[in-house]
Scaffold this active site. Structure first.
Site, PDB file in Angstrom:
ATOM      1  N   SER A  39       9.673  11.330 -51.836  1.00 13.17           N
ATOM      2  CA  SER A  39       8.409  11.993 -51.510  1.00 13.17           C
ATOM      3  C   SER A  39       7.449  11.004 -50.864  1.00 13.17           C
ATOM      4  CB  SER A  39       7.787  12.557 -52.802  1.00 13.17           C
ATOM      5  OG  SER A  39       6.516  13.115 -52.545  1.00 13.17           O
ATOM      6  N   ASN A 115       7.795   1.261 -54.863  1.00 12.89           N
ATOM      7  CA  ASN A 115       6.834   2.230 -54.325  1.00 12.89           C
ATOM      8  C   ASN A 115       6.535   3.406 -55.256  1.00 12.89           C
ATOM      9  OD1 ASN A 115       5.650   4.122 -52.103  1.00 12.89           O
ATOM     10  ND2 ASN A 115       7.522   5.175 -52.797  1.00 12.89           N
ATOM     11  N   THR A 136       5.766   3.869 -65.999  1.00 10.75           N
ATOM     12  CA  THR A 136       6.387   4.195 -64.704  1.00 10.75           C
ATOM     13  C   THR A 136       5.949   3.225 -63.615  1.00 10.75           C
ATOM     14  OG1 THR A 136       6.281   6.535 -65.324  1.00 10.75           O
ATOM     15  CG2 THR A 136       6.684   6.034 -62.999  1.00 10.75           C
ATOM     16  N   SER A 170      -2.737   0.117 -55.366  1.00 10.00           N
ATOM     17  CA  SER A 170      -3.696   1.104 -54.874  1.00 10.00           C
ATOM     18  C   SER A 170      -5.109   0.552 -54.960  1.00 10.00           C
ATOM     19  CB  SER A 170      -3.613   2.370 -55.730  1.00 10.00           C
ATOM     20  OG  SER A 170      -4.681   3.239 -55.412  1.00 10.00           O
ATOM     21  N   TYR A 192      -7.938   7.714 -73.897  1.00 12.43           N
ATOM     22  CA  TYR A 192      -7.211   7.806 -72.616  1.00 12.43           C
ATOM     23  C   TYR A 192      -8.070   8.483 -71.550  1.00 12.43           C
ATOM     24  CZ  TYR A 192      -3.506   9.269 -69.315  1.00 12.43           C
ATOM     25  OH  TYR A 192      -2.714   9.476 -68.202  1.00 12.43           O
TER      26      TYR A 192
HETATM   27  N1  LIG Z   1      -0.918   8.553 -51.166  1.00 12.29           N
HETATM   28  C1  LIG Z   1      -1.951   7.741 -51.288  1.00 12.29           C
HETATM   29  O1  LIG Z   1      -3.024   7.992 -50.726  1.00 12.29           O
HETATM   30  C2  LIG Z   1      -1.821   6.489 -52.102  1.00 12.29           C
HETATM   31  C3  LIG Z   1      -2.970   5.672 -52.222  1.00 12.29           C
HETATM   32  C4  LIG Z   1      -2.864   4.511 -52.954  1.00 12.29           C
HETATM   33  C5  LIG Z   1      -1.670   4.157 -53.547  1.00 12.29           C
HETATM   34  N2  LIG Z   1      -0.569   4.985 -53.442  1.00 12.29           N
HETATM   35  C6  LIG Z   1       0.670   4.557 -54.105  1.00 12.29           C
HETATM   36  O2  LIG Z   1       1.746   4.794 -53.231  1.00 12.29           O
HETATM   37  C7  LIG Z   1       2.942   4.991 -53.989  1.00 12.29           C
HETATM   38  C8  LIG Z   1       3.688   6.204 -53.444  1.00 12.29           C
HETATM   39  O3  LIG Z   1       2.901   7.347 -53.689  1.00 12.29           O
HETATM   40  P1  LIG Z   1       2.926   8.650 -52.787  1.00 12.29           P
HETATM   41  O4  LIG Z   1       1.531   8.879 -52.339  1.00 12.29           O
HETATM   42  O5  LIG Z   1       4.013   8.601 -51.798  1.00 12.29           O
HETATM   43  O6  LIG Z   1       3.220   9.740 -53.939  1.00 12.29           O
HETATM   44  P2  LIG Z   1       4.317  10.895 -54.089  1.00 12.29           P
HETATM   45  O7  LIG Z   1       4.405  11.698 -52.835  1.00 12.29           O
HETATM   46  O8  LIG Z   1       3.938  11.608 -55.340  1.00 12.29           O
HETATM   47  O9  LIG Z   1       5.678  10.098 -54.303  1.00 12.29           O
HETATM   48  C9  LIG Z   1       5.911   9.377 -55.498  1.00 12.29           C
HETATM   49  C10 LIG Z   1       7.380   9.077 -55.640  1.00 12.29           C
HETATM   50  O10 LIG Z   1       7.567   8.381 -56.894  1.00 12.29           O
HETATM   51  C11 LIG Z   1       8.636   9.013 -57.591  1.00 12.29           C
HETATM   52  N3  LIG Z   1       8.507   8.862 -59.044  1.00 12.29           N
HETATM   53  C12 LIG Z   1       7.504   9.278 -59.835  1.00 12.29           C
HETATM   54  N4  LIG Z   1       7.788   9.004 -61.118  1.00 12.29           N
HETATM   55  C13 LIG Z   1       9.003   8.409 -61.130  1.00 12.29           C
HETATM   56  C14 LIG Z   1       9.838   7.920 -62.153  1.00 12.29           C
HETATM   57  N5  LIG Z   1       9.493   7.997 -63.447  1.00 12.29           N
HETATM   58  N6  LIG Z   1      11.031   7.372 -61.821  1.00 12.29           N
HETATM   59  C15 LIG Z   1      11.410   7.310 -60.529  1.00 12.29           C
HETATM   60  N7  LIG Z   1      10.666   7.765 -59.504  1.00 12.29           N
HETATM   61  C16 LIG Z   1       9.474   8.318 -59.813  1.00 12.29           C
HETATM   62  C17 LIG Z   1       8.537  10.477 -57.193  1.00 12.29           C
HETATM   63  O11 LIG Z   1       9.751  11.126 -57.503  1.00 12.29           O
HETATM   64  P3  LIG Z   1       9.830  12.759 -57.545  1.00 12.29           P
HETATM   65  O12 LIG Z   1       9.879  13.189 -56.101  1.00 12.29           O
HETATM   66  O13 LIG Z   1      11.095  13.001 -58.292  1.00 12.29           O
HETATM   67  O14 LIG Z   1       8.614  13.228 -58.265  1.00 12.29           O
HETATM   68  C18 LIG Z   1       8.264  10.324 -55.702  1.00 12.29           C
HETATM   69  O15 LIG Z   1       9.468  10.098 -55.009  1.00 12.29           O
HETATM   70  C19 LIG Z   1       2.514   5.112 -55.445  1.00 12.29           C
HETATM   71  O16 LIG Z   1       2.787   3.898 -56.111  1.00 12.29           O
HETATM   72  C20 LIG Z   1       1.017   5.336 -55.363  1.00 12.29           C
HETATM   73  O17 LIG Z   1       0.331   4.850 -56.497  1.00 12.29           O
HETATM   74  C21 LIG Z   1      -0.627   6.132 -52.725  1.00 12.29           C
END
Ligand SMILES: NC(=O)c1ccc[n+]([C@@H]2O[C@H](COP(=O)([O-])OP(=O)(O)OC[C@H]3O[C@@H](n4cnc5c(N)ncnc54)[C@H](OP(=O)(O)O)[C@@H]3O)[C@@H](O)[C@H]2O)c1
Length: 251
Positions: A39, A115, A136, A170, A192
């Site tokens: 994702s 990631n 996680t 982040s 929390y």
């Molecule tokens: N998007 C933003 O604006 C933003 C900003 C700052 C930081 N980030 C960071 O960027 C990273 C990627 O986020 P994203 O925005 O791409 O979010 P996302 O679309 O929700 O993707 C997150 C991914 O992590 C996987 N995941 C979650 N829990 C997991 C677990 N227990 N074991 C294995 N895989 C797991 C999800 O798997 P499933 O598909 O199975 O749920 C998904 O593939 C994260 O670390 C987030 O904190 C994002």
């Protein structure tokens, strides 16, 4: 809006795509693991690494979704070299299983992109009894990196190419609890706060990268460790707070 198009010293801006940033880079012969490759940011990271010739191992908790994505990337890039392996980061047993299977595969490892992440879920504990975001986002990646480090060192030595460990943190680290990481209260449900706990886990990502980088340098190992804020990107990350509702298909 102007600021997004503003180019920094690198020549890139917040609008630059992964394809633009990697234009001209030949990653053939490199092997990378991308966690959370089903994702959002993980999908494009996988796709563009594969586009540049790297062998990418998608480390995902949902193997069926991973295989589907692999197929869609192969449709676009028939030469892509992609494997899918199961990894549930909230479970230390799953992380250990993944690492031992990876090591048993005898694949090299040049790039580890930690990631995967979750943001602001209601309070719950991981299978190991650790608050889920900390388990996680930090503990799972910390253990994974630790278990794969010897493989990365061996690869860096034998290939004579710099290894890279990337921790996707982040800007949200700024919202951590006032103490930063509440080591003595990680599992305190009464206090929390889902956003502060997210920030806490992202502070842990940054500290992990900083200390790891220091140790690798001290040891004279040809591997770098960095953390980053990826920018604000519409993904499924906000699925827990109803903002995006988990309905974004980025494939
Ligand atoms: N998007 C933003 O604006 C933003 C900003 C700052 C930081 N980030 C960071 O960027 C990273 C990627 O986020 P994203 O925005 O791409 O979010 P996302 O679309 O929700 O993707 C997150 C991914 O992590 C996987 N995941 C979650 N829990 C997991 C677990 N227990 N074991 C294995 N895989 C797991 C999800 O798997 P499933 O598909 O199975 O749920 C998904 O593939 C994260 O670390 C987030 O904190 C994002």
């Amino acid at each position: 809006m102007w600021i997004f198009g503003w180019k920094g010293p690198s020549g890139f801006s917040a609008r630059s795509t992964a394809e633009e940033v990697t234009e001209g880079i030949d990653a053939t012969g490199l092997t990378a693991i991308v966690t959370g490759a089903t994702s959002g940011i993980g999908v494009d990271t996988t796709r563009v690494l594969a586009l540049r010739g790297a062998h990418v191992v998608m480390a995902v908790r949902n193997v069926e979704a991973g295989k589907k994505l692999k197929e869609s990337i192969l449709n676009e890039i028939p030469s892509a070299k992609i494997d899918v392996m199961q990894l549930e980061l909230s479970s230390m047993a799953s992380v250990r299983k993944f690492a031992s299977e990876y090591i048993a595969s005898c694949l090299p490892l040049n790039i580890l992109i930690n990631n995967a992440g979750i943001m602001a879920p209601p309070f719950s504990l991981s299978p190991d009894g650790i608050e889920l975001q900390f388990a996680t986002n930090h503990v799972g990646h910390f253990l994974l990196t630790h278990l794969l480090l010897d493989t990365m060192k061996k690869t860096a030595r034998e290939s004579n190419r710099e290894g890279r460990i990337v921790l996707v943190s982040s800007d949200g680290h700024k919202f951590a609890y006032n103490e930063g990481i509440r080591l003595d209260k990680i599992n305190n449900e009464a206090e929390y706060n889902c956003y502060r706990a997210y920030g806490q886990s992202k502070v842990a990502n940054i500290l992990h990268a900083k200390e790891l980088a220091r140790r690798l340098k001290e040891e004279g190992v040809n591997i770098t460790a960095n953390s980053l804020h990826p920018g604000e990107i519409a993904t499924n990350l906000a699925r827990n707070n109803g903002l995006l509702n988990g309905n974004i298909d980025v494939t």
